[in-house]
Write a protein that holds these residues in place. Structure first.
Motif, mmCIF file in Angstrom:
data_model
loop_
_atom_site.group_PDB
_atom_site.id
_atom_site.type_symbol
_atom_site.label_atom_id
_atom_site.label_comp_id
_atom_site.label_asym_id
_atom_site.label_seq_id
_atom_site.Cartn_x
_atom_site.Cartn_y
_atom_site.Cartn_z
ATOM 1 N N SER A 1 0.835 -1.216 0.000
ATOM 2 C CA SER A 1 0.000 0.000 0.000
ATOM 3 C C SER A 1 0.864 1.258 0.000
ATOM 4 N N HIS B 1 -6.708 -1.458 0.668
ATOM 5 C CA HIS B 1 -5.605 -2.218 0.061
ATOM 6 C C HIS B 1 -5.634 -3.720 0.320
ATOM 7 N N ASN C 1 6.746 -9.143 2.924
ATOM 8 C CA ASN C 1 7.061 -8.707 4.287
ATOM 9 C C ASN C 1 7.126 -9.906 5.248
ATOM 10 N N LYS D 1 1.776 -14.825 4.032
ATOM 11 C CA LYS D 1 2.554 -15.085 2.804
ATOM 12 C C LYS D 1 2.965 -16.551 2.656
ATOM 13 N N GLU E 1 -4.227 -12.450 -1.146
ATOM 14 C CA GLU E 1 -3.677 -11.208 -1.692
ATOM 15 C C GLU E 1 -4.861 -10.459 -2.294
HETATM 16 O O1 GMT Z 1 0.897 -7.687 1.453
HETATM 17 C C1 GMT Z 1 1.061 -7.073 2.489
HETATM 18 O O2 GMT Z 1 1.115 -7.627 3.575
HETATM 19 C C2 GMT Z 1 1.211 -5.587 2.447
HETATM 20 C C3 GMT Z 1 -0.079 -4.956 2.122
HETATM 21 C C4 GMT Z 1 -0.093 -3.475 2.423
HETATM 22 O O3 GMT Z 1 -1.161 -3.019 2.745
HETATM 23 O O4 GMT Z 1 0.893 -2.770 2.345
HETATM 24 O O5 GMT Z 1 -0.369 -5.191 0.728
HETATM 25 C C5 GMT Z 1 -1.704 -5.091 0.321
HETATM 26 O O6 GMT Z 1 -1.777 -3.988 -0.583
HETATM 27 C C6 GMT Z 1 -1.095 -4.164 -1.821
HETATM 28 C C7 GMT Z 1 -1.227 -2.869 -2.626
HETATM 29 O O7 GMT Z 1 -2.531 -2.569 -2.910
HETATM 30 C C8 GMT Z 1 -1.663 -5.379 -2.562
HETATM 31 O O8 GMT Z 1 -1.025 -5.543 -3.794
HETATM 32 C C9 GMT Z 1 -1.454 -6.626 -1.680
HETATM 33 O O9 GMT Z 1 -2.032 -7.731 -2.328
HETATM 34 C C10 GMT Z 1 -2.144 -6.413 -0.348
HETATM 35 N N1 GMT Z 1 -1.841 -7.523 0.550
HETATM 36 C C11 GMT Z 1 -2.772 -8.376 0.974
HETATM 37 O O10 GMT Z 1 -3.931 -8.336 0.631
HETATM 38 C C12 GMT Z 1 -2.283 -9.451 1.882
#
Ligand code: GMT
Length: 372
Positions: free
Chosen positions: A14, A121, A206, A211, A282
């Motif tokens: 995000s 996100h 992360n 994951k 995800e």
């Molecule tokens: O994946 C993470 O743990 C980080 C997380 C974040 O909020 O920073 O990623 C989320 O946002 C990204 C950007 O929009 C998405 O591409 C990832 O898929 C999403 N992660 C999850 O849904 C677990």
């Protein structure tokens, strides 16, 4: 336009997305003000039209937990007033949407209307957000936003399922700067990692439980049984040592490099042959999109929004969460034959182009314009 962007400054998707969005908007001539507690990792170098406002959270002996949200809302008010911002775009609902609501109410009393756009996100809805400790505040503040966006159809649907949302949620996909990720591999770097021409597999995250990094190690161990290969782990987090222990147990530790948190993903991806993303969920999978843009096919689970970006059998393969056998077979299918691998690489790069930054930024601009 004068735009405030609030995000997490860390390596998470995000924060990366919000920073790249801010940089692109600044390049289009908008004035972009980042408000967060640390310089975002991808906000490096001097960029005209970009301003950075650090949220200071003073400590006080009474506070076991310094109130970041209050400090953030106060900083928002200050930055909006002093820079006459047109709108505030917050990324990740917790606590950014509720802090924005508070700032909006304060400014309203002073006669200024500041439109708030909240971009959801993923874990701000599906994991942390729905926890009852946060849920009422998350639902309320999302509903109070002037506009809501989600990074995939899956996340949009999950949000409607999880909360009572009274507004439309617009899906604006994550994006990637395709040109930046179209890099020639640095030969010297490839030789250090794979001195004998081994295939290079990669995972970047992360290292949180969601994951399933142990599955990455297991898949790699299976691949190694049939072809010479190396694995690059990019990033860091709570499950890193578990992954390392398992690699030792499976006898593949010497073939794995943990390179830690890296900013220059385009240089690292340029030497990779295959990207592994074994997540339980995800919302989108920005890491997978960046891999594809760099011409790296993706082996992943079919969880959440991954189905929206990976085309099974074309840009990679998907399998059920935890199905290590299927993911290993899929990886070998791509890696064993150089001609097949080349086809997957070309298609991955080609398919990524639909998410190019140039196609997505205008969607955000169009949304902003509705509020001016
Ligand atoms: O994946 C993470 O743990 C980080 C997380 C974040 O909020 O920073 O990623 C989320 O946002 C990204 C950007 O929009 C998405 O591409 C990832 O898929 C999403 N992660 C999850 O849904 C677990």
């Amino acid at each position: 336009m004068r735009i405030g962007i609030v995000c997490y400054p860390t390596f998470g998707g995000s924060g990366v997305l919000a920073t790249e969005l801010g940089k692109a908007l600044a390049q289009e001539g908008h004035m972009v003000h980042f408000i967060t507690y640390q310089q975002p990792v991808r906000l490096n170098g001097f960029l005209p039209n970009i301003f950075y406002h650090e949220v200071q959270v003073p400590t006080y002996p009474l506070f076991d937990y310094p109130p970041y949200e209050t400090a953030l809302a106060s900083t928002m008010v200050d930055v909006i007033k002093n820079n006459n911002l047109d709108l505030l775009h917050v990324h990740y609902a917790i606590p950014h949407a509720s802090a924005a609501y508070m700032a909006k109410q304060i400014l309203k009393k002073e006669g200024k209307n500041i439109p708030v756009i909240t971009t959801l996100h993923g874990t701000d809805i599906t994991l942390v957000g729905k926890d009852k400790t946060y849920a009422p505040v998350v639902a309320f503040s999302i509903n109070q936003s002037d506009a809501i966006t989600a990074v995939s159809n899956n996340l949009r649907d999950e949000t409607f399922k999880t909360f009572h949302i009274e507004k439309e949620i617009e899906v604006i996909y994550n994006f990637v700067d395709v040109q930046r990720f179209t890099r020639k591999p640095i030969d010297a770097f490839r030789k250090v990692i794979a001195p004998n021409g081994e295939k290079i597999l990669m995972h970047a995250s992360n290292f949180r439980k969601i994951k399933r990094v142990q599955d990455v190690v297991k898949i790699f161990a299976e691949v190694r049984k049939e072809i010479p290969a190396k694995l690059l782990f990019v990033g860091d987090g709570p499950e890193r040592s578990t992954a390392e222990d398992l690699a030792r147990e499976l006898g593949v530790c010497d073939e794995i490099r943990f390179v830690g948190k890296q900013e220059q993903m385009e240089d690292i991806l340029a030497i990779a042959d295959l990207f592994l993303l074994t997540s339980e969920y995800e919302s989108f999978g920005l890491a997978a999109l960046e891999a594809m843009a760099a011409g790296v096919p993706v082996i992943s689970t079919n969880a959440g929004g991954l189905k929206e970006i990976i085309t099974d059998g074309e840009t990679g393969y998907m399998a059920d969460v935890g199905d290590v056998a299927a993911m290993s077979q899929n990886a070998l299918m791509i890696l064993k034959d150089d001609k097949i691998l080349k086809g997957f690489k070309e298609r991955a790069a080609q398919y990524a182009k639909q998410y190019d930054i140039g196609n997505i930024i205008p969607l955000y601009e169009k949304l902003y314009e509705k509020f001016l």
